[in-house]
Design a protein around this motif. Structure first.
Motif, short mmCIF file in Angstrom:
data_model
loop_
_atom_site.label_atom_id
_atom_site.label_comp_id
_atom_site.label_asym_id
_atom_site.label_seq_id
_atom_site.Cartn_x
_atom_site.Cartn_y
_atom_site.Cartn_z
N VAL A 30 5.70 96.83 81.73
CA VAL A 30 5.52 96.19 83.04
C VAL A 30 4.06 96.30 83.48
CG1 VAL A 30 6.15 96.29 85.48
CG2 VAL A 30 7.93 96.42 83.73
N THR A 31 3.44 97.46 83.28
CA THR A 31 2.04 97.64 83.67
C THR A 31 1.12 96.71 82.87
OG1 THR A 31 2.41 99.92 84.33
CG2 THR A 31 0.14 99.30 83.79
N MET A 32 1.29 96.70 81.56
CA MET A 32 0.43 95.87 80.71
C MET A 32 0.64 94.38 80.98
SD MET A 32 -1.40 98.03 79.11
CE MET A 32 -2.14 97.08 77.80
N LEU A 33 1.87 93.98 81.23
CA LEU A 33 2.16 92.59 81.54
C LEU A 33 1.58 92.20 82.90
CD1 LEU A 33 3.52 90.02 80.58
CD2 LEU A 33 5.68 90.88 81.51
N THR A 34 1.63 93.11 83.85
CA THR A 34 1.01 92.87 85.15
C THR A 34 -0.48 92.57 84.99
OG1 THR A 34 2.59 94.35 86.25
CG2 THR A 34 0.55 93.86 87.44
N VAL A 35 -1.16 93.41 84.25
CA VAL A 35 -2.60 93.23 84.03
C VAL A 35 -2.89 91.91 83.31
CG1 VAL A 35 -4.62 94.17 82.82
CG2 VAL A 35 -3.08 95.71 84.07
N ALA A 36 -2.14 91.62 82.25
CA ALA A 36 -2.35 90.39 81.48
C ALA A 36 -2.14 89.15 82.34
CB ALA A 36 -1.44 90.37 80.26
N LEU A 37 -1.10 89.15 83.16
CA LEU A 37 -0.83 87.99 84.02
C LEU A 37 -1.87 87.87 85.13
CD1 LEU A 37 3.05 88.16 84.20
CD2 LEU A 37 1.67 86.42 83.03
N MET A 38 -2.32 88.99 85.68
CA MET A 38 -3.36 88.94 86.71
C MET A 38 -4.65 88.34 86.16
SD MET A 38 -2.73 92.57 88.67
CE MET A 38 -3.90 92.35 89.98
N GLU A 39 -4.97 88.65 84.92
CA GLU A 39 -6.18 88.12 84.29
C GLU A 39 -6.10 86.61 84.07
OE1 GLU A 39 -6.46 90.47 80.73
OE2 GLU A 39 -7.49 92.12 81.77
N GLN A 40 -4.90 86.06 83.90
CA GLN A 40 -4.74 84.64 83.59
C GLN A 40 -4.34 83.79 84.79
OE1 GLN A 40 -2.41 83.90 80.01
NE2 GLN A 40 -2.97 85.92 79.22
#
Length: 193
Positions: free
Chosen positions: A53-63
């Motif tokens: 969930v943390t890594m997906l949050t970061v990846a989606l925020m970047e895109q």
């Protein structure tokens, strides 16, 4: 047997309503309302789940484009008797620090990461309820031997139900709700590390 604390007793004969969640400060942190019943996530969260969930949050925020924000552990008020809390959501709502829920028309994508205790709700109950509320996109992420597998659904407007839009392993590329390119293998650490 211990008596139930007062806060666990429904405030009326009809049970719980969505606005009641904001008046339950004693309730566990991740409390949802499904069909008028309180659902507590009481089991310990797996490290795999939290890390993903943390890594997906970061990846989606970047895109995400400038008008889209990533929300984590926020409820969606689907109707007066349903206020589930997805793991992640994408919203076009303006930031408001006091906000406790989103309306379905403010949500572009809901993401649930399946845990053993939430599997039935994530795969069936929430799948149906999010679609009935008109949320255009739903991802249900499963653990397949330590690797994330994303089951992607898109709302079919004529039927008001989700249609499968793909099962993704390794990489995920989607043009909606915005251009998303994810290396799924980078969202979880390799086993043994």
């Amino acid at each position: 047997m211990t008596a139930l604390p007062d806060w666990m007793r429904p405030p009326r004969e009809e049970g719980w309503f969505a606005e009641d969640l904001d008046r339950l400060p004693e309730a566990p942190r991740h409390t949802e309302l499904i069909d008028g019943a309180l659902v507590f996530v009481m089991s310990p969260q797996r490290w795999w789940h939290g890390h993903l969930v943390t890594m997906l949050t970061v990846a989606l925020m970047e895109q995400a484009p400038g008008d889209v924000r990533v929300g984590r552990e926020m409820t969606i008020k689907l109707d007066e008797r349903n206020r589930p809390e997805p793991d992640l959501l994408l919203t076009t709502a303006d930031y408001d620090g006091d906000r406790t829920w989103f309306a379905p028309d403010e949500v572009r994508l809901v993401i649930e990461v399946v845990s053993p205790e939430s599997a039935h709700r994530d795969r069936t109950v929430k799948l149906r309820k999010y679609a009935e509320a008109g949320i255009a996109h739903y991802w249900c992420i499963e653990d397949e031997n330590g690797a994330p597998v994303v089951h992607v659904y898109e709302l079919d407007e004529p039927t008001g139900a989700y249609a499968p839009a793909g099962i993704f392993r390794g990489t995920l590329e989607r043009p909606v709700p915005f251009q998303i390119n994810l290396d799924l293998d980078k969202l979880t650490p390799p086993r043994g590390n």
